[in-house]
Design a protein around this motif. Structure first.
Motif, mmCIF file in Angstrom:
data_model
loop_
_atom_site.group_PDB
_atom_site.id
_atom_site.type_symbol
_atom_site.label_atom_id
_atom_site.label_comp_id
_atom_site.label_asym_id
_atom_site.label_seq_id
_atom_site.Cartn_x
_atom_site.Cartn_y
_atom_site.Cartn_z
ATOM 1 N N GLN A 21 0.828 -1.215 0.000
ATOM 2 C CA GLN A 21 0.000 0.000 0.000
ATOM 3 C C GLN A 21 0.864 1.268 0.000
ATOM 4 O O GLN A 21 0.423 2.316 -0.431
ATOM 5 N N LEU A 22 2.104 1.151 0.482
ATOM 6 C CA LEU A 22 3.005 2.308 0.479
ATOM 7 C C LEU A 22 3.354 2.752 -0.939
ATOM 8 O O LEU A 22 3.845 3.858 -1.145
ATOM 9 N N LEU A 23 3.075 1.898 -1.930
ATOM 10 C CA LEU A 23 3.370 2.245 -3.316
ATOM 11 C C LEU A 23 2.458 3.352 -3.849
ATOM 12 O O LEU A 23 2.697 3.893 -4.912
ATOM 13 N N LYS A 24 1.419 3.712 -3.081
ATOM 14 C CA LYS A 24 0.524 4.803 -3.501
ATOM 15 C C LYS A 24 1.279 6.128 -3.602
ATOM 16 O O LYS A 24 0.803 7.061 -4.256
ATOM 17 N N ASP A 25 2.451 6.206 -2.995
ATOM 18 C CA ASP A 25 3.276 7.410 -3.112
ATOM 19 C C ASP A 25 4.082 7.428 -4.418
ATOM 20 O O ASP A 25 4.751 8.419 -4.708
ATOM 21 N N TYR A 26 4.025 6.325 -5.180
ATOM 22 C CA TYR A 26 4.819 6.189 -6.390
ATOM 23 C C TYR A 26 3.966 6.011 -7.653
ATOM 24 O O TYR A 26 4.371 6.394 -8.735
ATOM 25 N N ILE A 47 -1.923 -2.478 -10.324
ATOM 26 C CA ILE A 47 -0.491 -2.687 -10.077
ATOM 27 C C ILE A 47 -0.284 -3.383 -8.733
ATOM 28 O O ILE A 47 0.477 -4.340 -8.633
ATOM 29 N N LEU A 48 -0.984 -2.920 -7.701
ATOM 30 C CA LEU A 48 -0.867 -3.553 -6.381
ATOM 31 C C LEU A 48 -1.291 -5.017 -6.441
ATOM 32 O O LEU A 48 -0.629 -5.891 -5.877
ATOM 33 N N GLU A 49 -2.381 -5.291 -7.133
ATOM 34 C CA GLU A 49 -2.866 -6.668 -7.258
ATOM 35 C C GLU A 49 -1.859 -7.543 -8.005
ATOM 36 O O GLU A 49 -1.556 -8.657 -7.591
ATOM 37 N N SER A 50 -1.297 -7.024 -9.083
ATOM 38 C CA SER A 50 -0.320 -7.769 -9.869
ATOM 39 C C SER A 50 0.951 -8.052 -9.065
ATOM 40 O O SER A 50 1.477 -9.171 -9.077
ATOM 41 N N LEU A 51 1.458 -7.036 -8.364
ATOM 42 C CA LEU A 51 2.672 -7.222 -7.558
ATOM 43 C C LEU A 51 2.425 -8.191 -6.405
ATOM 44 O O LEU A 51 3.306 -8.977 -6.047
ATOM 45 N N LYS A 52 1.224 -8.160 -5.838
ATOM 46 C CA LYS A 52 0.878 -9.097 -4.762
ATOM 47 C C LYS A 52 0.898 -10.529 -5.284
ATOM 48 O O LYS A 52 1.437 -11.428 -4.634
ATOM 49 N N LYS A 53 0.343 -10.756 -6.460
ATOM 50 C CA LYS A 53 0.350 -12.099 -7.057
ATOM 51 C C LYS A 53 1.782 -12.573 -7.286
ATOM 52 O O LYS A 53 2.114 -13.715 -7.006
ATOM 53 N N GLN A 54 2.626 -11.672 -7.801
ATOM 54 C CA GLN A 54 4.018 -12.050 -8.041
ATOM 55 C C GLN A 54 4.720 -12.345 -6.724
ATOM 56 O O GLN A 54 5.492 -13.298 -6.624
#
Length: 144
Positions: A21-26, A47-54
């Motif tokens: 969730q900290l990626l919201k700053d990026y 993007i968050l969902e994709s990175l979580k799956k990875q």
């Protein structure tokens, strides 16, 4: 914050993957990311969902920068190496990557990230096989 420090912070968040969730700053809802041969992912939520799956495939990830090239204020190229920590604690081999990061004009939000890398060896070491589906698209399946 200068661009190099900004990039180091971003990759540290990606490596630790404990609070995506900290990626919201990026990233925002217009940001686009493409990693290796995966399709483009558009928007913070996706993007968050994709990175979580990875992140579910591995216990951890480690990026090491070899070079960071500031082409201009809104375009950066990173050369480096990635290494995955596999489930069970084993470390996969390093593989090279190159990232092109384009920023939204005069901001700290990503407009587009393209990551060029071959992740296949790490996935194979982690117990996955690759096949093609009926449309010819690559499919990854856990080895049983």
């Amino acid at each position: 914050v200068d661009r190099v420090e900004w990039i180091r912070r971003l990759y540290k968040l990606l490596d630790e993957a404990n609070d995506l969730q900290l990626l919201k700053d990026y990233f925002d809802e217009e940001s686009v990311i493409r990693i290796a041969n995966n399709p483009e992912v558009i928007g913070l939520t996706n993007i968050l969902e994709s990175l979580k799956k990875q992140a579910d495939f591995f216990e951890g990830i480690e990026h090491t920068f070899a070079n960071v090239h500031i082409v201009h204020a809104d375009l950066v190229i990173i050369e480096g190496f990635t290494r995955y920590k596999l489930h069970g604690g084993k470390m996969a081999d390093y593989f090279p990557f190159c990232s092109i990061i384009e920023f939204r004009e005069r901001s700290n939000f990503v407009k587009h990230i393209k990551v060029f890398a071959c992740q296949t060896p790490s996935f194979v070491q982690s117990g996955f096989d690759f096949t093609a589906d009926e449309e010819g698209k690559m499919v990854m399946k856990k080895r049983v």
